[in-house]
Scaffold this motif. Structure first.
Motif, PDB file in Angstrom:
ATOM      1  N   GLY A  52       0.821  -1.204   0.000  1.00 52.62           N
ATOM      2  CA  GLY A  52       0.000   0.000   0.000  1.00 52.62           C
ATOM      3  C   GLY A  52       0.853   1.251   0.000  1.00 52.62           C
ATOM      4  N   ASP A  53       0.183   2.384   0.004  1.00 50.63           N
ATOM      5  CA  ASP A  53       0.882   3.670  -0.055  1.00 50.63           C
ATOM      6  C   ASP A  53       1.600   3.972   1.254  1.00 50.63           C
ATOM      7  OD1 ASP A  53      -0.207   3.835  -2.555  1.00 50.63           O
ATOM      8  OD2 ASP A  53      -1.803   5.227  -1.979  1.00 50.63           O
ATOM      9  N   ILE A  54       2.661   4.782   1.144  1.00 47.01           N
ATOM     10  CA  ILE A  54       3.486   5.139   2.293  1.00 47.01           C
ATOM     11  C   ILE A  54       3.599   6.658   2.406  1.00 47.01           C
ATOM     12  CG2 ILE A  54       5.821   5.074   3.266  1.00 47.01           C
ATOM     13  CD1 ILE A  54       6.204   2.371   2.047  1.00 47.01           C
ATOM     14  N   THR A  55       3.542   7.145   3.625  1.00 49.08           N
ATOM     15  CA  THR A  55       3.849   8.546   3.901  1.00 49.08           C
ATOM     16  C   THR A  55       5.179   8.591   4.645  1.00 49.08           C
ATOM     17  OG1 THR A  55       1.519   9.195   4.042  1.00 49.08           O
ATOM     18  CG2 THR A  55       3.133  10.660   5.065  1.00 49.08           C
ATOM     19  N   VAL A  56       6.125   9.369   4.132  1.00 50.32           N
ATOM     20  CA  VAL A  56       7.452   9.486   4.741  1.00 50.32           C
ATOM     21  C   VAL A  56       7.616  10.896   5.298  1.00 50.32           C
ATOM     22  CG1 VAL A  56       9.942   9.283   4.404  1.00 50.32           C
ATOM     23  CG2 VAL A  56       8.384   7.839   3.077  1.00 50.32           C
ATOM     24  N   TRP A  57       7.752  10.997   6.613  1.00 54.32           N
ATOM     25  CA  TRP A  57       8.005  12.283   7.252  1.00 54.32           C
ATOM     26  C   TRP A  57       9.503  12.441   7.438  1.00 54.32           C
ATOM     27  CZ3 TRP A  57       4.538  16.112   8.314  1.00 54.32           C
ATOM     28  CH2 TRP A  57       3.177  15.782   8.252  1.00 54.32           C
ATOM     29  N   ILE A  58      10.051  13.561   6.981  1.00 52.81           N
ATOM     30  CA  ILE A  58      11.495  13.792   7.070  1.00 52.81           C
ATOM     31  C   ILE A  58      11.798  15.026   7.916  1.00 52.81           C
ATOM     32  CG2 ILE A  58      13.604  14.324   5.783  1.00 52.81           C
ATOM     33  CD1 ILE A  58      12.511  12.811   3.421  1.00 52.81           C
ATOM     34  N   ASN A  59      12.683  14.836   8.868  1.00 48.21           N
ATOM     35  CA  ASN A  59      13.250  15.952   9.626  1.00 48.21           C
ATOM     36  C   ASN A  59      14.692  15.559   9.941  1.00 48.21           C
ATOM     37  OD1 ASN A  59      13.646  18.299  11.143  1.00 48.21           O
ATOM     38  ND2 ASN A  59      12.941  17.315  13.027  1.00 48.21           N
ATOM     39  N   SER A  60      15.589  15.862   9.012  1.00 47.24           N
ATOM     40  CA  SER A  60      16.961  15.371   9.134  1.00 47.24           C
ATOM     41  C   SER A  60      17.957  16.366   8.551  1.00 47.24           C
ATOM     42  CB  SER A  60      17.098  14.028   8.406  1.00 47.24           C
ATOM     43  OG  SER A  60      18.454  13.641   8.294  1.00 47.24           O
ATOM     44  N   ILE A  89      13.404  19.895   8.500  1.00 52.11           N
ATOM     45  CA  ILE A  89      14.472  20.172   7.542  1.00 52.11           C
ATOM     46  C   ILE A  89      14.810  18.911   6.768  1.00 52.11           C
ATOM     47  CG2 ILE A  89      16.278  19.686   9.255  1.00 52.11           C
ATOM     48  CD1 ILE A  89      18.006  21.799   7.873  1.00 52.11           C
ATOM     49  N   ALA A  90      15.084  19.072   5.502  1.00 47.93           N
ATOM     50  CA  ALA A  90      15.606  17.986   4.666  1.00 47.93           C
ATOM     51  C   ALA A  90      16.869  18.532   4.027  1.00 47.93           C
ATOM     52  CB  ALA A  90      14.594  17.561   3.605  1.00 47.93           C
ATOM     53  N   SER A  92      21.068  18.219   2.835  1.00 47.20           N
ATOM     54  CA  SER A  92      22.144  17.337   2.404  1.00 47.20           C
ATOM     55  C   SER A  92      21.585  15.988   1.930  1.00 47.20           C
ATOM     56  CB  SER A  92      23.138  17.166   3.553  1.00 47.20           C
ATOM     57  OG  SER A  92      24.303  16.509   3.147  1.00 47.20           O
ATOM     58  N   ALA A  93      22.042  14.887   2.533  1.00 51.11           N
ATOM     59  CA  ALA A  93      21.611  13.556   2.107  1.00 51.11           C
ATOM     60  C   ALA A  93      20.113  13.352   2.261  1.00 51.11           C
ATOM     61  CB  ALA A  93      22.373  12.495   2.904  1.00 51.11           C
ATOM     62  N   ALA A  94      19.496  14.019   3.241  1.00 52.19           N
ATOM     63  CA  ALA A  94      18.049  13.875   3.447  1.00 52.19           C
ATOM     64  C   ALA A  94      17.266  14.436   2.266  1.00 52.19           C
ATOM     65  CB  ALA A  94      17.632  14.569   4.740  1.00 52.19           C
ATOM     66  N   SER A  95      17.819  15.457   1.602  1.00 58.19           N
ATOM     67  CA  SER A  95      17.134  16.017   0.436  1.00 58.19           C
ATOM     68  C   SER A  95      17.125  15.019  -0.718  1.00 58.19           C
ATOM     69  CB  SER A  95      17.809  17.323   0.000  1.00 58.19           C
ATOM     70  OG  SER A  95      19.103  17.078  -0.544  1.00 58.19           O
ATOM     71  N   VAL A  96      18.138  14.164  -0.782  1.00 60.51           N
ATOM     72  CA  VAL A  96      18.189  13.129  -1.825  1.00 60.51           C
ATOM     73  C   VAL A  96      17.070  12.120  -1.605  1.00 60.51           C
ATOM     74  CG1 VAL A  96      19.579  11.286  -2.842  1.00 60.51           C
ATOM     75  CG2 VAL A  96      20.674  13.411  -2.122  1.00 60.51           C
ATOM     76  N   ILE A  97      16.879  11.691  -0.362  1.00 61.92           N
ATOM     77  CA  ILE A  97      15.789  10.758  -0.054  1.00 61.92           C
ATOM     78  C   ILE A  97      14.444  11.376  -0.412  1.00 61.92           C
ATOM     79  CG2 ILE A  97      14.594   9.553   1.822  1.00 61.92           C
ATOM     80  CD1 ILE A  97      17.281   9.273   3.219  1.00 61.92           C
ATOM     81  N   ALA A  98      14.286  12.668  -0.145  1.00 65.25           N
ATOM     82  CA  ALA A  98      13.018  13.347  -0.437  1.00 65.25           C
ATOM     83  C   ALA A  98      12.660  13.268  -1.909  1.00 65.25           C
ATOM     84  CB  ALA A  98      13.089  14.802   0.018  1.00 65.25           C
ATOM     85  N   MET A  99      13.671  13.211  -2.788  1.00 67.97           N
ATOM     86  CA  MET A  99      13.423  13.185  -4.226  1.00 67.97           C
ATOM     87  C   MET A  99      12.741  11.895  -4.681  1.00 67.97           C
ATOM     88  SD  MET A  99      14.509  16.178  -5.192  1.00 67.97           S
ATOM     89  CE  MET A  99      13.863  16.670  -3.576  1.00 67.97           C
ATOM     90  N   SER A 110       9.245  24.789   6.967  1.00 71.46           N
ATOM     91  CA  SER A 110      10.353  23.851   6.798  1.00 71.46           C
ATOM     92  C   SER A 110      11.388  24.412   5.826  1.00 71.46           C
ATOM     93  CB  SER A 110       9.840  22.507   6.292  1.00 71.46           C
ATOM     94  OG  SER A 110       9.293  22.649   4.986  1.00 71.46           O
ATOM     95  N   MET A 111      12.542  23.737   5.753  1.00 71.60           N
ATOM     96  CA  MET A 111      13.634  24.154   4.882  1.00 71.60           C
ATOM     97  C   MET A 111      14.222  22.939   4.172  1.00 71.60           C
ATOM     98  SD  MET A 111      14.060  27.482   5.221  1.00 71.60           S
ATOM     99  CE  MET A 111      15.727  27.783   4.636  1.00 71.60           C
ATOM    100  N   MET A 112      14.785  23.196   2.998  1.00 72.27           N
ATOM    101  CA  MET A 112      15.540  22.175   2.275  1.00 72.27           C
ATOM    102  C   MET A 112      16.898  22.772   1.908  1.00 72.27           C
ATOM    103  SD  MET A 112      14.657  20.075  -1.269  1.00 72.27           S
ATOM    104  CE  MET A 112      13.241  19.237  -0.551  1.00 72.27           C
ATOM    105  N   MET A 113      17.936  21.957   2.028  1.00 68.10           N
ATOM    106  CA  MET A 113      19.284  22.436   1.698  1.00 68.10           C
ATOM    107  C   MET A 113      20.011  21.422   0.843  1.00 68.10           C
ATOM    108  SD  MET A 113      22.792  22.130   2.391  1.00 68.10           S
ATOM    109  CE  MET A 113      23.206  21.610   4.052  1.00 68.10           C
ATOM    110  N   ILE A 114      20.663  21.922  -0.212  1.00 68.33           N
ATOM    111  CA  ILE A 114      21.484  21.051  -1.052  1.00 68.33           C
ATOM    112  C   ILE A 114      22.887  21.637  -1.133  1.00 68.33           C
ATOM    113  CG2 ILE A 114      19.461  20.333  -2.391  1.00 68.33           C
ATOM    114  CD1 ILE A 114      20.466  22.072  -4.687  1.00 68.33           C
TER     115      ILE A 114
END
Length: 243
Positions: A52-60, A89-90, A92-99, A110-114
């Motif tokens: 089934g569908d998944i919801t992924v919460w990111i704060n890393s 926050i997502a 560095s590497a957490a932003s890659v997972i978010a993709m 929230s914020m995203m950083m690459i």
């Protein structure tokens, strides 16, 4: 082993479908993941334990890019929809997972950083060159994930990474890193969204500051007056005549 992820599964009821939620909090792979057959397999087993569908919460703040790459691939390969929600926050590497999200939503606060990948190297010049080449390859692989999601050119993405770019939710949506800003339950669809967006580049701020410091501390060159030999001789004669 200290896990940086946690699952919350809710069984299907008469009024609601089954719900699977994955929380990614803190540093990714705070303990070993690279060259570790146990941790990646454990994550994959838990991911594939349901359907089934998944919801992924990111704060890393990010972490191990190898771990992020494997998690990205696992989520991309998952058969159900993957909705990523960034509540803190997502970076560095957490932003890659978010993709890997079928849809990526960000909290309005929230914020995203690459940025460019980093490593520690030890050895002679040949070893340093190997590290440089390795980082270049890792950067290319990260750009692949950003390019697939955003549709931005590789040159643009490379520039954003070079500058260590921080994005708020609106800027992330504008650039294609996210799809929507999370709204409060019950908000109407026709509510006017904030138009202000923020993009912060650490490199640009540092360069601007250094330019200002350099301008403030600049020493004006002394002006030297050049005279012809005839002019000097005339002055000497003038002094003699006044004796």
């Amino acid at each position: 082993m200290k896990k940086f992820w946690k699952w919350k599964n809710q069984a299907q009821t008469e009024t609601a479908p089954a719900e699977r939620t994955l929380f990614l909090n803190g540093t990714i792979a705070e303990e070993s993941w690279f060259d570790d057959d146990v941790t990646p397999q454990l994550f994959k087993d838990e991911l594939m334990a349901g359907s089934g569908d998944i919801t992924v919460w990111i704060n890393s703040p990010g972490g191990d890019c190898v771990a992020a790459a494997q998690i990205y691939n696992m989520l991309m390969d998952y058969k159900g929809n993957v909705t990523v929600k960034i509540d803190g926050i997502a970076a560095s590497a957490a932003s890659v997972i978010a993709m890997a999200g079928t849809k990526v939503l960000m909290s309005p606060v929230s914020m995203m950083m690459i940025h460019n990948p980093m490593t520690i190297a030890f050895g002679d010049s040949a070893e340093m060159q190997k590290a440089i080449e390795m980082l270049g390859s890792v950067k290319d692989s990260i750009i692949n994930a950003y390019e697939i999601k955003t549709g931005l050119s590789r040159a643009k993405l490379s520039h954003l990474m070079d500058a260590e770019t921080w994005m708020d939710a609106n800027k992330a949506v504008e650039l294609g890193f996210a799809d929507e800003v999370i709204k409060r339950s019950g908000d109407t669809e026709d509510m006017e969204a904030p138009t202000v967006s923020m993009l912060y580049s650490k490199a640009n701020v540092v360069n601007s500051l250094m330019d200002k410091i350099a301008a403030k501390c600049a020493i004006e060159p002394k002006h030297t007056h050049q005279h012809r030999a005839d002019d000097l001789l005339d002055r000497l004669n003038l002094i003699k005549n006044w004796r």
